[in-house]
Structures are given as structure tokens and as C-alpha cells.
Scaffold this active site. Structure first.
Site, PDB file in Angstrom:
ATOM      1  N   ASP A 128       5.983   2.740   7.353  1.00 27.19           N
ATOM      2  CA  ASP A 128       4.650   2.205   7.043  1.00 27.19           C
ATOM      3  C   ASP A 128       3.888   3.197   6.183  1.00 27.19           C
ATOM      4  O   ASP A 128       3.299   4.152   6.692  1.00 27.19           O
ATOM      5  CB  ASP A 128       3.902   1.957   8.354  1.00 27.19           C
ATOM      6  CG  ASP A 128       2.506   1.405   8.150  1.00 27.19           C
ATOM      7  OD1 ASP A 128       2.202   0.942   7.034  1.00 27.19           O
ATOM      8  OD2 ASP A 128       1.716   1.452   9.113  1.00 27.19           O
ATOM      9  N   GLU A 145      -5.217   1.640   2.499  1.00 25.39           N
ATOM     10  CA  GLU A 145      -5.047   0.477   3.369  1.00 25.39           C
ATOM     11  C   GLU A 145      -5.249   0.855   4.823  1.00 25.39           C
ATOM     12  O   GLU A 145      -5.829   0.102   5.604  1.00 25.39           O
ATOM     13  CB  GLU A 145      -3.651  -0.116   3.162  1.00 25.39           C
ATOM     14  CG  GLU A 145      -3.396  -1.437   3.885  1.00 25.39           C
ATOM     15  CD  GLU A 145      -2.772  -1.265   5.268  1.00 25.39           C
ATOM     16  OE1 GLU A 145      -2.493  -2.287   5.926  1.00 25.39           O
ATOM     17  OE2 GLU A 145      -2.560  -0.108   5.707  1.00 25.39           O
ATOM     18  N   GLU A 146      -4.762   2.049   5.180  1.00 15.24           N
ATOM     19  CA  GLU A 146      -4.816   2.463   6.575  1.00 15.24           C
ATOM     20  C   GLU A 146      -6.250   2.614   7.073  1.00 15.24           C
ATOM     21  O   GLU A 146      -6.527   2.439   8.256  1.00 15.24           O
ATOM     22  CB  GLU A 146      -4.055   3.780   6.777  1.00 15.24           C
ATOM     23  CG  GLU A 146      -2.564   3.702   6.480  1.00 15.24           C
ATOM     24  CD  GLU A 146      -1.796   2.843   7.466  1.00 15.24           C
ATOM     25  OE1 GLU A 146      -2.419   2.178   8.314  1.00 15.24           O
ATOM     26  OE2 GLU A 146      -0.555   2.840   7.394  1.00 15.24           O
ATOM     27  N   HIS A 179       2.602   5.035  12.993  1.00 15.73           N
ATOM     28  CA  HIS A 179       1.406   5.854  12.771  1.00 15.73           C
ATOM     29  C   HIS A 179       1.491   7.239  13.416  1.00 15.73           C
ATOM     30  O   HIS A 179       0.456   7.841  13.730  1.00 15.73           O
ATOM     31  CB  HIS A 179       0.147   5.129  13.262  1.00 15.73           C
ATOM     32  CG  HIS A 179      -0.289   4.022  12.365  1.00 15.73           C
ATOM     33  ND1 HIS A 179      -1.476   3.342  12.539  1.00 15.73           N
ATOM     34  CD2 HIS A 179       0.299   3.458  11.279  1.00 15.73           C
ATOM     35  CE1 HIS A 179      -1.602   2.407  11.610  1.00 15.73           C
ATOM     36  NE2 HIS A 179      -0.521   2.467  10.836  1.00 15.73           N
ATOM     37  N   HIS A 236       0.839  -1.205   0.000  1.00 13.67           N
ATOM     38  CA  HIS A 236       0.000   0.000   0.000  1.00 13.67           C
ATOM     39  C   HIS A 236       0.869   1.248   0.000  1.00 13.67           C
ATOM     40  O   HIS A 236       2.037   1.223   0.372  1.00 13.67           O
ATOM     41  CB  HIS A 236      -1.006  -0.040   1.148  1.00 13.67           C
ATOM     42  CG  HIS A 236      -0.495   0.312   2.504  1.00 13.67           C
ATOM     43  ND1 HIS A 236      -0.571   1.583   3.029  1.00 13.67           N
ATOM     44  CD2 HIS A 236       0.045  -0.452   3.491  1.00 13.67           C
ATOM     45  CE1 HIS A 236      -0.105   1.588   4.261  1.00 13.67           C
ATOM     46  NE2 HIS A 236       0.290   0.365   4.566  1.00 13.67           N
ATOM     47  N   ASP A 241       4.605  -4.684   3.421  1.00 11.74           N
ATOM     48  CA  ASP A 241       3.971  -3.493   3.970  1.00 11.74           C
ATOM     49  C   ASP A 241       5.061  -2.646   4.606  1.00 11.74           C
ATOM     50  O   ASP A 241       5.692  -1.828   3.954  1.00 11.74           O
ATOM     51  CB  ASP A 241       2.897  -3.915   4.980  1.00 11.74           C
ATOM     52  CG  ASP A 241       1.998  -2.771   5.423  1.00 11.74           C
ATOM     53  OD1 ASP A 241       2.461  -1.621   5.419  1.00 11.74           O
ATOM     54  OD2 ASP A 241       0.841  -3.023   5.799  1.00 11.74           O
TER      55      ASP A 241
END
Length: 749
Positions: free
Chosen positions: A393, A430-431, A564, A383, A458
């Protein structure tokens, strides 16, 4: 170029591998230059540490293994650390939440690189329901001497990226809007066991705001459980004990989360179904009629409890002034005071106003057609969207994929053609709940009949420790691929992987809060390296668990506390993730070699002997659980155990022909794919029909971690003996179907 191709193909692949290690050259100006370099490499001592070990012997599954070794050596020479660094710098230049202009710009960059490699490329649009934060506030309203107005902006001294105005404030994807003003109760990790402990203590959560820390389970499970116990709202914070200063030096001095760092993330119920919560099983194409959508509030996958994240710095005044029973043992976090559970006297006012819209997202699909079995698809994906900058990420995975595509492009320019059709995919959103991959998979359900594998990466690099997850039929395939790839620290990836396993370094810390964790497989790997089981949390979900396509997921992990957050940026990655980008090069090689080898193999490397053995272990463990849950008579597991043994035996019978193929192999490959698809359940799992795989699904009580033989284990969890027996029979039928396909097809004998 034609002479170059013939020359390289004729060379021994050992020599080519030595060149890869000693000369990071991706372009040779002439055949003569290449010849000189190869001759010099051939004269070097074979014991050189920088050379890959001699890949002597047959390459399983190939009629002409030497030719394949030469192709693979040419591929391995291409991925370039400097180019990977350039990709990541460009991809992380701005925050790029799904549906944003920056997200689209990155889609166009990826498409450009796909086209440069010679892939037929398209950008595919979907319109999906996504929320952005409009107004998010968390305020302490009592006691009067306690002050906190959050969420506080993330900040450390010296980070060049944190002050960009496009950094989205901390919020929870798919949370509803809502307001609450109530006393706070601390619920540790908000697991089912934690809520049960609060109930045993007679602490009533009805109308309260629950404060819980990240870790132990998926954030969406925390929200669902808090709602079930009657909470008015949920606040999730990042405790220093889990991914912050108690683990080591905090950023920017070290890789761990600073106190101002916040973990964003979606809370939708991905164990019900992933993707757009308004279109279960239906692709959210741009012109989808409104009548084909369900309302968000009616969706089984849409959370109903107002939920939002905060930092440890914002959680500190709340936790410090809570009273009630003291939180002891594993309920005690890493802030420097005694933790208490409450309720109160701290009250918090929670105000969440979400901006929900149907927003456009962009998947990028690059294809090169196979020349032997063009209808057989090998799909690989990563992604592209991120909550903020997303260097680890998913930027590390996108950069690795782009260098893998670079390698495939060099092969294509040398007139190599894969036997099977290759598809490289850059997924969006995706998140927000695996949306881009899920909508594409739902739109192209026909690939359930044609795809032979899906390869995922990922968070490709957050540190130096290689890890992988796969279905049992591809675990040995992954191990074999790593035996052919040089490791950034010397030897092969497999050798370093084995060293880490022998020293216990692969063991995952229970405090881990990100999805990059590689958990120990439920079936032991014996003396070999462990390959984890696939749960959910990344884009393989639709391929394996809805369409039945055998899948893997690979990455290189380490100390990574900025998951994140705004600090998962290029500065963090360059300092702590992979300073010289040699791990990026390594992961591009592993990921790409999976694709090249699967595309070219004459016989598919599905290991059904191992599949049968591992499923047998799952069944035995479920049988033990059932004995402790149900009074006599316990459900009868023997039919399922017999079916697993039959599948393993059928796999063993054909393994010799798989490893050493000769003659026509198309019928054998077809039988292998049909056997793999036989593990799908026609009606799906009880209560969540989108998940159709009999062996794997995300755990209903964990979210990300794998639930094996989920129909059976879910029924045991529900203490329903009749349902357990019914699911045992459904599992038995699936295993028997797969075994029968293998044994009854004449081509496998």
C-alpha cells in the site's frame, strides 16, 4: 517499425495471445524475428494450458473488434515481472510519507517513466495541511507495578528495513495535539453498537481514555464516536485476533502482524469531505490566499479528539490489568488473558504534540491525446505516498501502473493512437485523506463534463485472489476485461476469479482491518463473479462521488497483516506478497487493459440495464428497513422503484446498439455520459454537500464501506420520516433524469 505494426495488426489475435503466454518478450530485434516466433506459436497445440482461450466472437462496443484484439494482444505482451520488481525495489528504498524529500524523489521517478513511455508529463504541486508527529507518548501511570512507555519502536528479528531513522513513529494523521491523564475503558472495536453497549452497562466515558482495537469501521469513526461520548482521548491498537498471530504465523515467519507492529492512519472525517480539511470544495493550489481557507478547528472534516495508535505489545499491559466487567464473546481479543472493560484501575497519560504545517505535495500527471474524441478523458490513477515503505500500500499499485504505462508506451511507439485522451495519474497524500486526487479533481471540475471513466488501483497485490469494485454500469466491463487477461496460475483471471467465488474463497473475514477488502455487493451477482460496490478510502472518491465519473477499483488480495506498519516493506512483499512478481504483471495487464479498451471503444460500455436493476435492489432493501423503523404510514418508495425500472428498461433498449455499433456514434456516447451525470444531486447530500452522487457515498457510520442511496438510508438511520420521503423524491428525480436522457435522445434509437 511501420512494417512491424502492419504485420502484427494483420495477425489473428489468438496467435498473438499464445505468444504472450509462451514468450515473455517485450522487444523484437526485427520483423523477421517476430515472424518466426509468431509462426512457431501458431503451430503449437491450441489446448496448451499456458495459452489464453480463444477470444472468438465480437468484442462488444467495437465496429472493428479484430483490430482491437490485435492492439490488446500487443499491449498484453509488454508488462514484465522483472521490471515491476525493479520499480517496487526503487519505490520502497526509503520511507516516503507525503511531503517528504523521499516522496518527491519518487514523484520524479514516476514522471521519468511516464516521459519514457511518451506521455506528456507534469508534476503538479499543492500546499495542504498535514501533521507530522513532534512528540507522541503513551505512559501507564497506575497501578504503580505496571510499566509501559510507548509507542515502542516496531521490531522483529531479521528485517533489513525496520531500523531506518526515517521510519515515522506511530501516530494518527489529522489528530489534534492534546494531553490527558485518565482511567482507561476498553471499547472493543469502538463501533456505535459497542458504545451503546457501554452505555447500557452504565459505564461513563466522560473524561476517560478509550482503548479500542482496529477493525469493523474506519478509525476516524472510532474517534468521532469516542468524542461524542465524552472521552478525553482515544488509543487504537492492533489485536492479534484481527490481523496478528491468531490469524496465522506472524512476520517474519508468516504474513501476519507481529505484536510490535502498529497501524498508522488518518482519522479525518472523510464521510464529510475528503482532501485538505481547510479547503472543502476548493483546490489547495500553492498561491491560494489564506482567506480561502478555514481554520482546522472549524473544519467539519477535522477530528477534535486526541487519538493515537499503539501495538498489541504496548496494549498488553493495559488490557491485562484492567478490571471491571469481563469482556466476553466477540469483545474478547487474541491476547492470552481475560479481557476486562474497566474503568481502571489502569491510568494512562497521553501526550500528543503534532507538527501541523502547510506542506507541498506532488501529483504526477501523464497524458496522451486521443485522435477521435480528444475531449473525452479516460483517467487512471494510483497513489504514491505511504506511511512508511508501503510495498503493498501503495507500491504494488504504482509498480503495476508503471508497467501498464510501459505497455501503452510500446503501443504509442508503434504509432497506435487512442480514440480518447488518456491520463495516468500518480496521486500524493492519499494516506492523509485522499488529498492529492481530491485537490486535483476540485481544480479541474470541468472533467465532470468530459471524463468517461476513472480506473483506480491502490493495493494492487497483497495476495493471489483477484477482486474488483465498480459502479453497476461498469461491472460487466471489468468482468469482460478479466476474460482477456492470463492469470498467473493458469487460464484467465476471470476463470480463476470464478473458481475462487465457487469455493467461497472470496468471502471476507470479518476481522479484516485493511481497506484492501472486497466486500460482497449489496445486489447479488447471480451466477457471475461478484463485483463490489464503491464506498471510499481510495482515490476514486472525488471522481465518482463529487464529479459523477463512472469508476472501478481493482486489486489482488490475500493474507496481509502488515497494513500501514514499518513491515509493509520490500522484504515482506518478496516473501509473502508476490515472490515472482507474476501477480504484479497480471494486475498491470488488467489495469492497463481497462484503460486501453475504454480509450478505444467506439461506444461506451455503460450498462444502464444493470444499473437500474441494482438500484432497484437497494431501494427494496431500504424499504424493508423503513418498515421496521417507522410506524404506519411508512414512506412511499414506489416512485423510486418505478424510476429504477424505467432506467433499466431504457438501458435495455440501447444495449443492442452499444454492443454492435455501426455508423456515427458520437451522439450516442454523449447521451450515455449525460445519463451518467444525471445521477448527481445539485445540492449534494444533506449535511455533506461535497458528496453529490445519488447512489454512492461513504457510510457515515462506517467510513470506508459503501452507503448506497445514501440520502435515503442516512435519513432512515436518523429516524426522520419526512427527510426520508424527501430523499426518496430526490433519488426518483435523479433516476428519471437519467432514463429520460437515454430515451429522449434520437441517437439511441
Amino acid at each position: 517499425m511501420r512494417e512491424l505494426t502492419r504485420f502484427a495488426t494483420a495477425l489473428d489475435s489468438v496467435i498473438l495471445n499464445r505468444v504472450i503466454m509462451r514468450f515473455p518478450i517485450t522487444r523484437f530485434p526485427s520483423v523477421m524475428t517476430l515472424a518466426v516466433v509468431l509462426l512457431f506459436a501458431a503451430l503449437q497445440p491450441t489446448g496448451s494450458q499456458s495459452a489464453t482461450p480463444d477470444p472468438a466472437g465480437d468484442l462488444a462496443g467495437f465496429i472493428h473488434p479484430r483490430e482491437e484484439r490485435a492492439v490488446e494482444a500487443r499491449f498484453l505482451a509488454v508488462p514484465d515481472p522483472k521490471l515491476a520488481e525493479e520499480h517496487l525495489r526503487i519505490l520502497t528504498a526509503a520511507p516516503r510519507i507525503a511531503g517528504s524529500p523521499e516522496d518527491k524523489a519518487n514523484a520524479e521517478y514516476v514522471a521519468k517513466k511516464f516521459r519514457e513511455a511518451g506521455l506528456k508529463t507534469e508534476i503538479v504541486e499543492y500546499k495542504v495541511l498535514i501533521n507530522y508527529p513532534a512528540e507522541i507518548s503513551v505512559d501507564v501511570t497506575a497501578p504503580s507495578n505496571v510499566h509501559m512507555h510507548g509507542p515502542t519502536r516496531e521490531h522483529v528479528d531479521g528485517d533489513a528495513y525496520q531500523d531506518d531513522s526515517r521510519v515515522v513513529m506511530p501516530f494518527s494523521g489529522l489528530s489534534p495535539s492534546g494531553d490527558a491523564d485518565a482511567e482507561v475503558v476498553y471499547a472493543n472495536y469502538a463501533t456505535a453498537a459497542d458504545f451503546q453497549k457501554l452505555a447500557d452497562m452504565k459505564i461513563d466515558l466522560r473524561g476517560k481514555i478509550v482503548l479500542a482495537r482496529y477493525g469493523q469501521n474506519f478509525r476516524g469513526v472510532k474517534s468521532q464516536l469516542a468524542q461524542q461520548y465524552g472521552a478525553a482521548g482515544l488509543i487504537i491498537y492492533s489485536d492479534p485476533a484481527d490481523d496478528g498471530a491468531q490469524r496465522g504465523a506472524a512476520y517474519p515467519a508468516g504474513p501476519w502482524r507481529p505484536e510490535t507492529g502498529v497501524q498508522r492512519g488518518a482519522i479525518n472525517y472523510i464521510w464529510q469531505f475528503p482532501g485538505d480539511v481547510t479547503t472543502p470544495g476548493v483546490a489547495s493550489i500553492p498561491n491560494l490566499p489564506a482567506s480561502k481557507r478555514i481554520k482546522r478547528e472549524n473544519s467539519p472534516a477535522a477530528p477534535q479528539l486526541p487519538t493515537t495508535p499503539i501495538s498489541a505489545a504496548d496494549a498488553r499491559p493495559i488490557l491485562e490489568h484492567l478490571r471491571g466487567p469481563e469482556a466476553v464473546g466477540d469483545w474478547k481479543g487474541g491476547l492470552p488473558f481475560a479481557y476486562h472493560i474497566g474503568p481502571g484501575p489502569v491510568r494512562v497519560k497521553l501526550h500528543l504534540k503534532q507538527d501541523y504545517q502547510l506542506r507541498t505535495i506532488w501529483d504526477v500527471i501523464g497524458t496522451t491525446r486521443g485522435d477521435t474524441w480528444p475531449d473525452a478523458l479516460v483517467i487512471a490513477g494510483n497513489h504514491r505516498d505511504a506511511w512508511v515503505y508501503g510495498a503493498v500500500d501503495p507500491g504494488s499499485g504504482t509498480a503495476a501502473m508503471l508497467e501498464a504505462v510501459h505497455g501503452v508506451g510500446v503501443l504509442l511507439k508503434s504509432r497506435w493512437r487512442p480514440k480518447r485522451t488518456l491520463m495516468f495519474c500518480s496521486w500524493d497524500a492519499e494516506e492523509e485523506g485522499l488529498i492529492g486526487s481530491t485537490e486535483w479533481g476540485e481544480q479541474h471540475g470541468e472533467i465532470s463534463k468530459t471524463a468517461v471513466a476513472y480506473f483506480n488501483t491502490d493495493m494492487a497485490v497483497s495476495g493471489p485472489k483477484f477482486g474488483a469494485a465498480a459502479v453497476p454500469s461498469l461491472k460487466q466491463f471489468v468482468r469482460d476485461v478479466t476474460k482477456s487477461v492470463p492469470d498467473a496460475s493458469g487460464g484467465t483471471v476471470y476463470e480463476q476469479w470464478m473458481k475462487l467465488n465457487r469455493t467461497g474463497a472470496l468471502k471476507v473475514d470479518s476481522r479484516e482491518t485493511s481497506t484492501s477488502t472486497y466486500r460482497a455487493p449489496l445486489a447479488p451477482a447471480g451466477n457471475d463473479v461478484p463485483v463490489s460496490d464503491l464506498g471510499s478510502g481510495s482515490d476514486y472518491t472525488v471522481f465518482l462521488q463529487h464529479l459523477g465519473v463512472a469508476s472501478t477499483d481493482v486489486g489482488s488480495f490475500g493474507d496481509y497483516g502488515v497494513y500501514h506498519s514499518a513491515f509493509d516493506d520490500f522484504a515482506w512483499f518478496k516473501k509473502f506478497g508476490d515472490p515472482d512478481f507474476r501477480r504484479e504483471q497480471q494486475m498491470a495487464r488488467v489495469f492497463g487493459l481497462e484503460v486501453v479498451r475504454m480509450a478505444d471503444t467506439d461506444v461506451l460500455p455503460y450498462d444502464f440495464e444493470e444499473y437500474g436493476k441494482e438500484v432497484g435492489v437497494y431501494i427494496e432493501k431500504a424499504q424493508e428497513r423503513a418498515k421496521s423503523v417507522f410506524a404506519n404510514p411508512s414512506p412511499d418508495f414506489e416512485p423510486a422503484l418505478a424510476a429504477a425500472r424505467w432506467l433499466g428498461a431504457a438501458g435495455l433498449k440501447i444495449s443492442g446498439r452499444q454492443r454492435h455499433p455501426a455508423g456515427a456514434v458520437s451522439a450516442l456516447n454523449l447521451a450515455l455520459v449525460r445519463a451518467d451525470r444525471a445521477l448527481l444531486l445539485e445540492g449534494g447530500l444533506p449535511g455533506r454537500p461535497w458528496f453529490r452522487h445519488a447512489i454512492y457515498a461513504p457510510g457515515k457510520r462506517a467510513g470506508y464501506a459503501a452507503a448506497v442511496i445514501p440520502g435515503v438510508n442516512d435519513s432512515i438511520d436518523d429516524h426522520d420520516s419526512a427527510a426520508t420521503q424527501k430523499q426518496i423524491l430526490a433519488l426518483t428525480d435523479a433516476l428519471n433524469r437519467a432514463a429520460k436522457v437515454l430515451e429522449s435522445n434520437p441517437s439511441v434509437h
